[in-house]
Design a protein around this motif. Structure first.
Motif, PDB file in Angstrom:
ATOM      1  N   ALA A  81      18.263   3.500   4.690  1.00 51.51           N
ATOM      2  CA  ALA A  81      18.123   4.917   4.334  1.00 51.51           C
ATOM      3  C   ALA A  81      19.341   5.417   3.576  1.00 51.51           C
ATOM      4  CB  ALA A  81      17.902   5.755   5.592  1.00 51.51           C
ATOM      5  N   GLY A  82      20.478   4.727   3.732  1.00 51.11           N
ATOM      6  CA  GLY A  82      21.664   5.111   2.979  1.00 51.11           C
ATOM      7  C   GLY A  82      21.461   5.058   1.483  1.00 51.11           C
ATOM      8  N   LEU A  83      20.468   4.283   1.022  1.00 52.63           N
ATOM      9  CA  LEU A  83      20.187   4.188  -0.415  1.00 52.63           C
ATOM     10  C   LEU A  83      19.508   5.445  -0.951  1.00 52.63           C
ATOM     11  CD1 LEU A  83      18.880   0.505  -0.479  1.00 52.63           C
ATOM     12  CD2 LEU A  83      21.058   1.321  -1.430  1.00 52.63           C
ATOM     13  N   LEU A  98       0.837  -1.202   0.000  1.00 53.39           N
ATOM     14  CA  LEU A  98       0.000   0.000   0.000  1.00 53.39           C
ATOM     15  C   LEU A  98       0.875   1.258   0.000  1.00 53.39           C
ATOM     16  CD1 LEU A  98      -2.717   1.431   0.190  1.00 53.39           C
ATOM     17  CD2 LEU A  98      -2.632   1.114   2.679  1.00 53.39           C
ATOM     18  N   VAL A  99       1.943   1.255   0.788  1.00 60.09           N
ATOM     19  CA  VAL A  99       2.862   2.397   0.808  1.00 60.09           C
ATOM     20  C   VAL A  99       3.474   2.619  -0.567  1.00 60.09           C
ATOM     21  CG1 VAL A  99       5.041   3.260   1.750  1.00 60.09           C
ATOM     22  CG2 VAL A  99       3.374   2.184   3.265  1.00 60.09           C
ATOM     23  N   LEU A 100       3.892   1.545  -1.232  1.00 56.03           N
ATOM     24  CA  LEU A 100       4.490   1.668  -2.563  1.00 56.03           C
ATOM     25  C   LEU A 100       3.468   2.170  -3.578  1.00 56.03           C
ATOM     26  CD1 LEU A 100       6.676  -1.588  -2.740  1.00 56.03           C
ATOM     27  CD2 LEU A 100       7.426   0.750  -2.280  1.00 56.03           C
ATOM     28  N   ARG A 101       2.239   1.728  -3.430  1.00 59.96           N
ATOM     29  CA  ARG A 101       1.180   2.210  -4.335  1.00 59.96           C
ATOM     30  C   ARG A 101       0.995   3.719  -4.194  1.00 59.96           C
ATOM     31  NH1 ARG A 101      -3.860   0.381  -6.451  1.00 59.96           N
ATOM     32  NH2 ARG A 101      -4.733   2.150  -7.601  1.00 59.96           N
ATOM     33  N   LEU A 102       0.990   4.208  -2.966  1.00 62.49           N
ATOM     34  CA  LEU A 102       0.848   5.646  -2.739  1.00 62.49           C
ATOM     35  C   LEU A 102       2.071   6.402  -3.244  1.00 62.49           C
ATOM     36  CD1 LEU A 102      -0.698   5.531   0.860  1.00 62.49           C
ATOM     37  CD2 LEU A 102      -1.890   5.955  -1.297  1.00 62.49           C
ATOM     38  N   TYR A 146      16.543   5.653  -9.108  1.00 65.16           N
ATOM     39  CA  TYR A 146      15.343   5.299  -8.347  1.00 65.16           C
ATOM     40  C   TYR A 146      15.214   3.787  -8.152  1.00 65.16           C
ATOM     41  CZ  TYR A 146      12.452   4.195 -12.555  1.00 65.16           C
ATOM     42  OH  TYR A 146      11.922   3.652 -13.699  1.00 65.16           O
ATOM     43  N   PHE A 147      16.002   2.990  -8.869  1.00 69.39           N
ATOM     44  CA  PHE A 147      16.077   1.558  -8.571  1.00 69.39           C
ATOM     45  C   PHE A 147      16.555   1.362  -7.132  1.00 69.39           C
ATOM     46  CE2 PHE A 147      19.037  -2.079  -8.293  1.00 69.39           C
ATOM     47  CZ  PHE A 147      18.125  -3.115  -8.453  1.00 69.39           C
ATOM     48  N   LEU A 148      17.615   2.062  -6.739  1.00 72.39           N
ATOM     49  CA  LEU A 148      18.128   1.951  -5.375  1.00 72.39           C
ATOM     50  C   LEU A 148      17.218   2.642  -4.375  1.00 72.39           C
ATOM     51  CD1 LEU A 148      21.957   2.546  -5.942  1.00 72.39           C
ATOM     52  CD2 LEU A 148      20.784   0.382  -5.528  1.00 72.39           C
ATOM     53  N   ARG A 149      16.711   3.804  -4.726  1.00 69.36           N
ATOM     54  CA  ARG A 149      15.820   4.523  -3.810  1.00 69.36           C
ATOM     55  C   ARG A 149      14.566   3.696  -3.516  1.00 69.36           C
ATOM     56  NH1 ARG A 149      17.082  10.074  -3.585  1.00 69.36           N
ATOM     57  NH2 ARG A 149      14.933  10.582  -3.054  1.00 69.36           N
ATOM     58  N   SER A 150      14.114   2.933  -4.492  1.00 73.89           N
ATOM     59  CA  SER A 150      12.912   2.112  -4.298  1.00 73.89           C
ATOM     60  C   SER A 150      13.129   1.051  -3.245  1.00 73.89           C
ATOM     61  CB  SER A 150      12.502   1.463  -5.626  1.00 73.89           C
ATOM     62  OG  SER A 150      12.183   2.435  -6.584  1.00 73.89           O
ATOM     63  N   PHE A 151      14.339   0.495  -3.190  1.00 69.84           N
ATOM     64  CA  PHE A 151      14.641  -0.474  -2.146  1.00 69.84           C
ATOM     65  C   PHE A 151      14.626   0.194  -0.771  1.00 69.84           C
ATOM     66  CE2 PHE A 151      16.028  -2.949  -5.721  1.00 69.84           C
ATOM     67  CZ  PHE A 151      15.867  -4.261  -5.315  1.00 69.84           C
ATOM     68  N   ALA A 152      15.037   1.455  -0.724  1.00 68.67           N
ATOM     69  CA  ALA A 152      14.954   2.183   0.548  1.00 68.67           C
ATOM     70  C   ALA A 152      13.505   2.395   0.942  1.00 68.67           C
ATOM     71  CB  ALA A 152      15.680   3.522   0.428  1.00 68.67           C
ATOM     72  N   TYR A 153      12.666   2.835  -0.017  1.00 66.52           N
ATOM     73  CA  TYR A 153      11.239   3.036   0.289  1.00 66.52           C
ATOM     74  C   TYR A 153      10.625   1.754   0.835  1.00 66.52           C
ATOM     75  CZ  TYR A 153      11.775   6.937  -3.072  1.00 66.52           C
ATOM     76  OH  TYR A 153      12.189   8.052  -3.745  1.00 66.52           O
TER      77      TYR A 153
END
Length: 758
Positions: free
Chosen positions: A319-321, A244-248, A327-334
């Motif tokens: 969070a280091g990502l 749900l968080v990823l969808r938002l 955004y491939f790496l940022r997505s793993f952080a999210y």
């Protein structure tokens, strides 16, 4: 020899000694546990409502995510792509049609079909430009060596999501029989489509493998079918909530489709870790004679505190990502930060409510009772005495601590040595299985065509001066790794003009600017390709500030972006670890030891990445994949953050029990042995369960998921056994009471700010 000493003065008091449960100040976490136990039904009903909403609105999240995100959107190469699309209505081909004729591609019927195909593709919505062997003058390189195949090069416009949507719509219309031609499709757009589809299939397969295997292991670890189901409930809450968080998030930022895979893996893995710790402590408190509400209160006060602290450390590692522009790496952080937070909240709120509802029935349907034969068996993970395996192991290690410490360090460093041979690239068609259509077509292009037209570099020049363009094109054509340069003034090779300008040359011009196509003779995703980009950018005679785009330029810019962000990531992770572990333990040395232990764990993981996936060893064990001699350049960064976080997870569990004994006794050696005994089975079981989850991802046909699965599985096993079982007790024995030392000002600071149980 024991480390015991008198502890009657503040000088010798272990930093941050908490008040005991009896007679001390009330604990906020204990009060939370009692409150949840009293309000268990409202808590569980609210949880069910949240899970239902998350399933409805987050269930289809994969359809809204992207399979790109491997490059820096602010890099020079990306700017070059935007300029080409906006001002010239062209760009590096991202869709390649491989057309096979029954005879020669020059036969009249084949040529007519090829021209018709090119014209039809050019008229399709979302297509910026097309060119083919049959429509471009001087396009001999687009003809295969045997003369039976030819290429149609297509540039789709828009963002990664836009051209992926266009490819989904266009490819079914042009693939297969087109007149006398048989057409297959490759290119980055089609590779992206196939990766997205394969990722969803592999996630479903991994979940199908993971669920029964995990339940079976949980059943053996807990002994009770009821207790074994609790971590799965917390894991389901964590995964659905994160979807749900990823969808938002996908409504406002780009999110990688691979975030769903890490969500499932970490959601189940951490939920199991935290639930093991909570349920084990709850059983201990019941066994000590407490009633259910007090057992829950004490469990949340002690194990709950450790779980929350562990979650913070893991989240900060992930969070280091966020410092990286990919955004491939940022997505793993999210995904990782969300799933860690939800797993921790589930463990300290939802799980205690379930335990309060079950009471002493948490051990119902106990399979261990069926296996007992006249002897009592202690539930898995329950605190043992001084005769268990892990206690004996710790005692043996601490008798020769220097020998064991040196041996483990040499072993882990040796395992990491292959990483010194690492070479990096960016995800391409070889990420897919060898049988995938886009991979098959791309391999044919590599094998059957002399030129690398579809991997040409684009150089945007801020001038339309024919003399300056001619001079730079001639100079660029002499650079090592250049096969040919096509520009508005003609074509160049070896420093000489080999063809004059023609009608097709107009595509290189726009008001105030021009661009040229540099066809390489080297692999774009290689060190040679990177050197070519650097030479083009620094070539003599460059007319002003030029922009270089293309596959090789993307590799260079991505490498530079990661190199720029890596020190900040290291600072965030190391700084957070040092500060938080000081607040947790009141020690200066233990945080430093933790960082060093985790780096040693990482060395083995990094070495395995190169040995297996770059060099192609052990494919019989991990499953087949394409060996390219390269690692995806973003994977070491991802592994660094994820593995560091997971290692901290186990470190915190172990330290919490060691510190608990040390606070009570002041005996460092006994504290280490008992701490390892009380967590050894627990951490080993958690590592086995997490490795099982990750091993399911190793069955993926996508190399990047296979690498992620194998890398994380091996990392947690090494960390939970070799590092926690051998290195930690040997180093802590060598350090002795220095483990718990801090100067007076920092001890006072810890007394004021430290993370206390009370």
């Amino acid at each position: 020899m024991s480390d015991t000493s008198t502890r009657s003065t503040p000088e010798n008091e272990a930093p941050g000694t908490p008040a005991g449960p009896d007679g001390g100040p009330p604990s906020r976490l204990a009060a939370l546990g009692r409150s949840v136990a009293r309000r268990r039904l409202p808590v569980l009903l609210l949880t069910l409502v949240v899970m239902a909403l998350a399933a409805v609105f987050g269930g289809g999240v994969a359809e809204r995510l992207s399979s790109g995100g491997f490059t820096d959107p602010k890099s020079e190469s990306t700017k070059a792509e935007r300029v080409l699309a906006d001002r010239f209505r062209t760009g590096v081909p991202n869709l390649v049609l491989l057309a096979r004729a029954p005879g020669s591609v020059d036969d009249p019927e084949a040529a007519a079909a090829g021209r018709a195909l090119t014209e039809r593709v050019a008229k399709a919505p979302g297509v910026l430009s097309t060119g083919s062997y049959w429509t471009m003058p001087g396009a001999a390189p687009l003809r295969s060596k045997d003369g039976r195949s030819a290429l149609v090069l297509v540039r789709l416009g828009g963002s990664e999501d836009d051209f992926r949507a266009t490819a989904k719509r266009l490819v079914p219309q042009v693939r297969g029989e087109q007149g006398v031609l048989d057409v297959t499709v490759t290119g980055s757009a089609q590779v992206s489509v196939e990766i997205e589809k394969r990722s969803e299939q592999d996630l479903a397969k991994a979940e199908a493998i993971t669920a029964p295997a995990t339940l079976l292991i949980l059943l053996m670890v807990f002994g009770s079918a009821v207790a074994a189901s609790l971590p799965l409930a917390v894991g389901l809450l964590s995964v659905l909530g994160t979807f749900l968080v990823l969808r938002l998030l996908s409504m406002v930022v780009s999110v990688s489709v691979f975030a769903t895979n890490i969500t499932t893996a970490l959601g189940l893995g951490l939920a199991i870790d935290y639930s093991l710790f909570i349920v084990t402590r709850y059983r201990e408190e019941l066994a000590s004679g407490k009633d259910v509400p007090e057992a829950i209160a004490e469990t949340v006060r002690t194990a709950g505190r450790t779980v929350l602290f562990s979650a913070v450390t893991v989240a900060l590692s992930l969070a280091g990502l966020l410092v990286f522009p990919l955004y491939f790496l940022r997505s793993f952080a999210y995904a990782g930060m969300a799933v860690v937070a939800l797993a921790a909240l589930g463990a300290v709120l939802v799980l205690p409510a379930l335990l309060a509802l079950l009471g002493r029935r948490v051990d119902a349907w106990n399979v261990h009772r069926l296996l007992r034969r006249g002897r009592e068996r202690r539930p898995a993970g329950q605190a043992g005495g001084e005769t268990g395996f892990w206690h004996r192991l710790a005692t043996a290690v601490m008798r020769r601590p220097a020998l064991f410490a040196l041996a483990v360090v040499v072993l882990l460093v040796s395992l990491g040595l292959p990483f010194t041979r690492a070479s990096f690239g960016i995800t391409d068609d070889r990420e897919l299985p060898a049988s995938a259509p886009a991979h098959v077509a791309a391999q044919v292009v590599r094998d059957d065509f002399d030129s690398r037209e579809n991997s040409a570099l684009s150089v945007v020049l801020p001038t339309t001066s024919a003399d300056r363009v001619r001079a730079y094109a001639a100079r660029a054509s002499t650079l090592p790794g250049v096969s040919r340069v096509d520009a508005a003034t003609g074509s160049y090779a070896g420093g000489k003009q080999v063809a004059g300008a023609g009608p097709a040359s107009a595509r290189f011009r726009a008001p105030g600017a021009t661009w040229m196509s540099v066809v390489p003779s080297v692999e774009p995703y290689s060190d040679a390709g990177a050197r070519l980009v650097e030479r083009l950018r620094a070539a003599e005679g460059a007319p002003g500030r030029l922009l270089v785009g293309g596959q090789a330029a993307l590799l260079v810019d991505t490498r530079d972006a990661l190199a720029a962000g890596l020190p900040w990531t290291g600072l965030i992770i190391a700084g957070a670890t040092l500060v938080l572990l000081f607040l947790f333990t009141g020690s200066l040395l233990i945080p430093v030891e933790a960082v060093v232990f985790n780096l040693l764990s990482l060395s083995a993981t990094f070495g395995a990445m190169v040995y297996v996936f770059q060099e192609g060893h052990l494919r019989w064990l991990v499953g087949d994949f394409s060996v390219t001699g390269l690692l995806d350049i973003s994977m070491p960064v991802l592994m660094f953050c994820v593995v560091f976080g997971l290692s901290m997870d186990y470190e915190v569990f172990l330290l919490s029990r060691i510190r608990e004994v040390y606070v009570a006794t002041g005996d460092n050696t006994r504290a280490v042995a008992l701490g390892l005994e009380r967590t050894g089975r627990l951490v080993s079981a958690a590592a086995l369960l997490f490795a099982t989850v990750m091993a399911a991802f190793a069955t993926s046909g996508l190399t990047i998921l296979k690498l992620l699965g194998v890398g994380l599985a091996s990392a947690v096993i090494v960390d939970a056994t070799v590092v926690r079982g051998l290195l930690v007790p040997s180093v802590m024995r060598l350090a002795g009471r220095a483990n718990w030392w801090a100067p007076r000002p920092l001890r006072r600071l810890h007394e004021r700010l430290g993370l206390k149980e009370a």
